[in-house]
Design an enzyme around this catalytic site. Structure first.
Site, short mmCIF file in Angstrom:
data_model
loop_
_atom_site.label_atom_id
_atom_site.label_comp_id
_atom_site.label_asym_id
_atom_site.label_seq_id
_atom_site.Cartn_x
_atom_site.Cartn_y
_atom_site.Cartn_z
CB SER A 1 10.53 7.32 53.02
OG SER A 1 9.75 6.77 52.00
CD GLU B 1 4.57 12.88 52.17
OE1 GLU B 1 5.16 11.86 51.81
OE2 GLU B 1 5.04 13.69 52.98
CG HIS C 1 8.27 11.20 50.28
ND1 HIS C 1 7.46 10.72 51.30
CD2 HIS C 1 9.23 10.26 50.09
CE1 HIS C 1 7.92 9.55 51.70
NE2 HIS C 1 8.99 9.25 50.98
#
Length: 296
Positions: free
Chosen positions: A146, A240, A270
Site C-alpha cells: 500500500s 480494489e 487490499h
C-alpha cells in the site's frame, strides 16, 4: 472462489476499516485506530528472532535467522498516516525462515505531522544504513504494501537520483503510486473494494502531499522513469480501488525494459499477502514471492 477466511476478512474490513467522506483529521484518527493496534498474534517460526534497533539512521525491528544470507527492507502500509511494524512480524518471520534472511522493518514519520518527503527520506536513510552495515546492494531486496509499496517505488527512484547502488530486486503489494488520485479503478471499484474507498485514498493523499508536489515522481512514483530498475514483483486484486495505481507502475516498468512479475487476483482484498499464516491465499503468494527472490 475466495477461501472462507478471506470472506471473513472482507466482512470485517468493510465494517471496521472502510469509510466514506471523512474529513482529513477524522480519517487520520480512524486509520490510526484501525492500523496501530493490529488484532492478530505473532507466531515467529523456530530459529527466528525479533530485535529492536534504534540508531540515527534506522529505527525499527529486525526479524532474522541466526546467520542470514539475504536482507529484506520492508516498508509497512498505512496510507502514509498510520501503521506499526508489529503487524508485519508474521510475514517477516516466514520470509526470514524460508530465505535465511534478515528482514528490517523501519519506522518512518507520518503525515500530517511530517508530510512528504519526510517518509521517503527516512526510507532512503534506512537503505543507506544497510549499505553502511556492510550489506551489498545485490543482497538487499526492498518491498512494501500500500503506502509502503509507494515508498518502495519512491525509494528505488530516489536511490538512482542519489547515485546509490540499487537493490537486487523489489516487490510491492497493492502499491499507492499516484498522489493525484486519477486512476479509473478508484471510482469504478469504490463499491466492491471491501477495505478502501476512493474518498479515503484521495483524502490520505491530500494529507500526505501538497498539490504543487504531486508531479514529483517521489510523491507519485507512477510518473517515474524506471530504466535500469531491478526485477519487480507486483500483486494487486482486480476489485480494489488501487488497481489502476498498480497497473500504471507495471506499464511504466515494462516500457522501460524492467522484468516484471505481475500477480492480479480477483475476489480478495487490499494487501492480502501480508496475512500469513492465517490466509491460504497469502500463503500461496508467499511461495510466489520466495521463488521470485530466489530466482533473481
Amino acid at each position: 472462489m475466495p477461501s472462507f477466511t478471506a470472506r471473513l476478512v472482507k466482512l470485517f474490513a468493510r465494517r471496521a476499516i472502510k469509510r466514506r467522506d471523512l474529513p482529513p483529521q477524522a480519517l487520520v484518527a480512524h486509520l490510526r485506530k484501525a492500523f496501530n493496534r493490529p488484532p492478530g498474534i505473532t507466531l515467529l517460526p523456530r530459529g527466528v528472532r525479533c530485535t529492536r534497533i534504534e540508531t540515527t539512521q534506522f529505527t525499527g525491528d529486525r526479524v532474522a535467522t541466526a546467520a542470514p544470507e539475504r536482507v529484506i527492507l520492508y516498508f509497512h502500509g498505512g496510507a502514509y498516516v498510520a501503521g506499526v511494524t508489529r503487524t508485519y512480524h508474521n510475514l517477516a518471520g516466514r520470509l526470514a525462515q524460508q530465505l535465511n534472511a534478515a528482514v528490517y522493518l523501519p519506522v518512518y514519520p507520518f503525515a500530517p505531522e511530517h508530510p512528504f518527503p519526510a517518509a521517503v527520506n527516512r526510507c532512503l536513510d534506512a537503505y543507506a544504513w544497510l549499505l553502511e552495515e556492510g550489506y551489498s546492494s545485490e543482497q538487499i531486496t526492498i518491498g512494501g504494501d500500500s503506502a509502503g509499496g509507494g515508498l518502495t517505488l519512491s525509494t528505488l527512484l530516489g536511490l538512482r537520483d542519489k547515485g546509490l547502488p540499487l537493490p537486487g530486486r523489489a516487490f510491492v503489494f497493492s502499491p499507492a503510486s499516484d498522489a493525484h488520485g486519477r486512476g479509473t479503478s478508484l471510482d469504478a471499484n469504490d463499491n466492491v473494494d471491501c477495505m478502501l474507498s476512493a474518498s479515503m485514498i484521495r483524502t490520505a493523499a491530500d494529507v500526505y502531499v501538497s498539490p504543487e508536489q504531486r508531479d514529483n515522481p517521489l510523491a507519485s512514483p507512477c510518473l517515474g522513469d524506471y530504466h535500469g530498475m531491478p526485477p519487480l514483483l507486483i500483486t494487486v486484486d482486480q476489485d480494489e480501488c488501487l488497481y489502476s495505481d498498480a497497473e500504471a507502475v507495471r506499464d511504466k516498468a515494462l516500457a522501460a525494459g524492467v522484468k516484471v512479475e505481475w500477480i492480479a487476483r480477483q475476489g480478495l482484498f487490499h494487501v492480502w499477502p501480508i496475512m500469513v499464516p492465517w490466509l491460504p491465499e497469502a500463503r500461496r503468494e508467499l511461495r510466489e514471492l520466495v521463488a521470485f527472490i530466489r530466482q533473481h
